[in-house]
Motif scaffolding. Structure first.
Motif, PDB file in Angstrom:
ATOM      1  N   UNK A   1       0.826  -1.213   0.000  1.00 39.23           N
ATOM      2  CA  UNK A   1       0.000   0.000   0.000  1.00 39.23           C
ATOM      3  C   UNK A   1       0.856   1.257   0.000  1.00 39.23           C
ATOM      4  N   UNK A   2       2.138   1.119   0.193  1.00 39.63           N
ATOM      5  CA  UNK A   2       3.042   2.272   0.073  1.00 39.63           C
ATOM      6  C   UNK A   2       4.458   1.750  -0.152  1.00 39.63           C
ATOM      7  N   UNK A   3       5.233   2.507  -0.927  1.00 41.34           N
ATOM      8  CA  UNK A   3       6.635   2.159  -1.116  1.00 41.34           C
ATOM      9  C   UNK A   3       6.916   1.276  -2.317  1.00 41.34           C
ATOM     10  N   UNK A   4       5.985   1.186  -3.267  1.00 36.28           N
ATOM     11  CA  UNK A   4       6.250   0.377  -4.460  1.00 36.28           C
ATOM     12  C   UNK A   4       7.504   0.865  -5.187  1.00 36.28           C
ATOM     13  N   UNK A   5       7.758   2.158  -5.142  1.00 38.02           N
ATOM     14  CA  UNK A   5       8.962   2.666  -5.819  1.00 38.02           C
ATOM     15  C   UNK A   5      10.214   2.045  -5.219  1.00 38.02           C
ATOM     16  N   UNK A   6      10.187   1.772  -3.917  1.00 40.29           N
ATOM     17  CA  UNK A   6      11.357   1.124  -3.291  1.00 40.29           C
ATOM     18  C   UNK A   6      11.472  -0.331  -3.748  1.00 40.29           C
ATOM     19  N   UNK A   7      10.335  -0.966  -3.944  1.00 35.84           N
ATOM     20  CA  UNK A   7      10.376  -2.332  -4.470  1.00 35.84           C
ATOM     21  C   UNK A   7      10.945  -2.314  -5.892  1.00 35.84           C
ATOM     22  N   UNK A   8      10.499  -1.334  -6.675  1.00 35.84           N
ATOM     23  CA  UNK A   8      10.982  -1.250  -8.059  1.00 35.84           C
ATOM     24  C   UNK A   8      12.471  -0.918  -8.123  1.00 35.84           C
ATOM     25  N   UNK A   9      12.987  -0.298  -7.076  1.00 35.80           N
ATOM     26  CA  UNK A   9      14.407   0.075  -7.084  1.00 35.80           C
ATOM     27  C   UNK A   9      15.316  -1.072  -6.649  1.00 35.80           C
ATOM     28  N   UNK A  10      14.725  -2.184  -6.218  1.00 34.91           N
ATOM     29  CA  UNK A  10      15.562  -3.312  -5.768  1.00 34.91           C
ATOM     30  C   UNK A  10      16.446  -3.808  -6.906  1.00 34.91           C
ATOM     31  N   UNK A  11      17.643  -4.212  -6.570  1.00 31.83           N
ATOM     32  CA  UNK A  11      18.569  -4.698  -7.592  1.00 31.83           C
ATOM     33  C   UNK A  11      18.085  -6.010  -8.187  1.00 31.83           C
ATOM     34  N   UNK A  12      18.202  -6.099  -9.507  1.00 29.05           N
ATOM     35  CA  UNK A  12      17.697  -7.251 -10.265  1.00 29.05           C
ATOM     36  C   UNK A  12      18.735  -8.342 -10.402  1.00 29.05           C
ATOM     37  N   UNK A  13      18.223  -9.567 -10.575  1.00 27.42           N
ATOM     38  CA  UNK A  13      19.057 -10.672 -10.999  1.00 27.42           C
ATOM     39  C   UNK A  13      18.951 -10.847 -12.501  1.00 27.42           C
ATOM     40  N   UNK A  14      19.773 -11.722 -13.028  1.00 22.16           N
ATOM     41  CA  UNK A  14      19.725 -12.047 -14.456  1.00 22.16           C
ATOM     42  C   UNK A  14      18.787 -13.244 -14.628  1.00 22.16           C
ATOM     43  N   UNK A  15      17.641 -13.049 -15.267  1.00 24.09           N
ATOM     44  CA  UNK A  15      16.647 -14.130 -15.327  1.00 24.09           C
ATOM     45  C   UNK A  15      17.143 -15.361 -16.084  1.00 24.09           C
ATOM     46  N   UNK A  16      18.228 -15.200 -16.858  1.00 21.78           N
ATOM     47  CA  UNK A  16      18.723 -16.357 -17.622  1.00 21.78           C
ATOM     48  C   UNK A  16      19.710 -17.190 -16.811  1.00 21.78           C
ATOM     49  N   UNK A  17      20.082 -16.703 -15.614  1.00 27.50           N
ATOM     50  CA  UNK A  17      21.049 -17.425 -14.781  1.00 27.50           C
ATOM     51  C   UNK A  17      20.397 -17.797 -13.453  1.00 27.50           C
TER      52      UNK A  17
END
Lengths: 317, 317
Positions: free
Chosen positions: A219-235
């Protein structure tokens, strides 16, 4: 922390902000399409007498996850998954999540964390596998239907701020996967969730509806979720191999376990009330002159999440 | 820069990564639903002879936007909006975007930038308003239809990697708004775009289809777009008031204007080829045992964007 309005905010895409497609302000330019849109209105207008537009979020339902970028606020949903919600309450109270991470983050899909892969992926005797909580009898909830078609379910609508669906017989209701949906991950066994959860960060993965135990929504802070560092989906399915490249969960607490002065307070727009009814209508019938051609008078389920507002922030914020 | 596969990557949501819902590997548990899914296959299977699975991205179509978090790669689409694509090529060559910012970023909707609000919002004589480019005659493109229903258009499918739609008469085709779609912002006047653009960062805002000039899509770096700092949608339409709180566009260049050694090279899966056909089929018919109940055999248009892979990265990266 900023005032948060997640869904019915002004969603315009004009240059220099001269127009406001989602804030109707003038006549539509195309009479025939306007008529079509008007015909799609939800009729008859329900009786909203006695239903307030907003309801408070119970601190006992408010899970606060602190990451470096900021605070992620999740409302737990006992109406659909009481055992999973209680598991999160318990694990937060235990401090189980503190120092763990979002270790599998796939852009456009989910941010997953809470438990962790090896060497953390061991049995957790304190958190035994939970039986899946996928749907509930319709008789146990207030389901406010939408009139719009849906690709995945016979009927869509809302329960208590959550986007939801109903089966053809009108007997079962379940929450659907939209951006911000929070659910328990699991193995192939439907009854294998423990404390490993995911947050949807992309186009709603509706193919996971009714086979995952959804227990909350951001309900709040989705931008922080979107800022989380990504993994490589192929690995390794997007698992971030280097622990130092993962975003750490600094803490996860139930608001009700914090001193009152440290609790943010939110209100969620009631999805069975008049304000939400009107919000849906204005999205379905776009009359602002920005729309020189009127879009089809339809709303996709994931486009009308129950709006949220912050009514009080912690004293020391 | 990492190898990039944007859409047909393994999209699983299991605990400890034991299963892989989008990578079919074993028998489905529900025979009847499997039969239903099989019936929904696209038949007859098209003849793919002579169609390669991948095509290179032309450096003359590859716009590289550098922000602090990383590089955003956008493929421009002359097939739909040649004048808008050329405008971006020109502005990039002029160095117009360098030092400007993403100044209006609304979580769940769009990241907008390129031109800027006041005091930048003045007339730009070098970039006069462009006539809208909203749809093209179907005869000018290779439209590969999907069999799936859609809420917004009579038919959906793909053109050259882009998700697209077609009208009932089969005469017009237009790109649709999905995560990663890039389009020109405008005022209420349909023919008022200049160099102010937006990137979709939320659930596809399909109500903007065919009324905005879509000219490209992000083929790499969406995580960097998602990491851009947000504005408050309730204040001045999400414009970030403090310029120092905005993410700066450090540079924007066409790959073709860079030395060859500095260009990344991408390939996009052809959406009229066999590999993409099979990717759609496997998403429509999920047979992995993770799906203890088979989801409806349907794909939402924004869930199958043309996959992308990085085949060469700059020498000095």
């Amino acid at each position: 922390m900023k005032h948060a309005v997640l869904a019915v905010a002004c969603l315009m895409a004009c240059a220099a902000c001269g127009g406001s497609p989602d804030a109707p302000a003038s006549e539509d330019v195309d009479g025939s399409e306007t008529a079509q849109a008007a015909a799609a209105a939800e009729t008859p207008t329900p009786d909203f007498a006695g239903i307030p537009d907003w309801r408070p979020v119970d601190p006992a339902d408010l899970l606060l996850i602190q990451v470096e970028d900021g605070m992620i606020a999740i409302e737990l949903a006992d109406w659909i998954a009481p055992n999973h919600a209680n598991r999160m309450r318990q694990a937060a109270r235990d401090g189980f999540f503190d120092g763990r991470s979002f270790y599998r983050v796939i852009d456009g899909f989910v941010a997953q964390g809470g438990r962790g892969e090896d060497p953390d992926a061991v049995e957790l005797p304190q958190y035994p596998p939970l039986a899946g909580e996928f749907a509930v009898p319709a008789s146990t909830v207030t389901f406010t239907p939408m009139i719009d078609a849906d690709l995945y379910a016979p009927m869509i609508g809302h329960v208590d701020g959550f986007p939801a669906a109903m089966d053809e017989a009108g007997s079962a209701v379940w929450p659907i996967h939209c951006p911000g949906t929070v659910a328990m991950a699991r193995d192939n066994d439907p009854d294998s969730g423990d404390v490993e959860f995911y947050i949807v960060i992309g186009q709603g993965p509706r193919h996971l509806d009714r086979i995952m135990s959804v227990f909350g929504r951001v309900i709040d802070g989705m931008a922080h979720v979107q800022a989380l560092r990504r993994g490589d989906p192929t690995v390794n399915s997007g698992v971030i191999a280097d622990p130092t490249a993962r975003d750490t969960i600094m803490s996860a607490r139930m608001a009700s376990d914090l001193p009152v002065a440290d609790r943010p307070a939110y209100e969620v727009m009631r999805t069975d009330g008049q304000a939400f009814f009107e919000a849906k209508q204005s999205r379905r019938n776009r009359t602002h002159e920005f729309f020189f051609e009127t879009p089809p008078p339809v709303i996709e389920a994931c486009h009308v999440l129950g709006p949220v507002r912050l009514v009080e922030q912690p004293d020391h914020d």
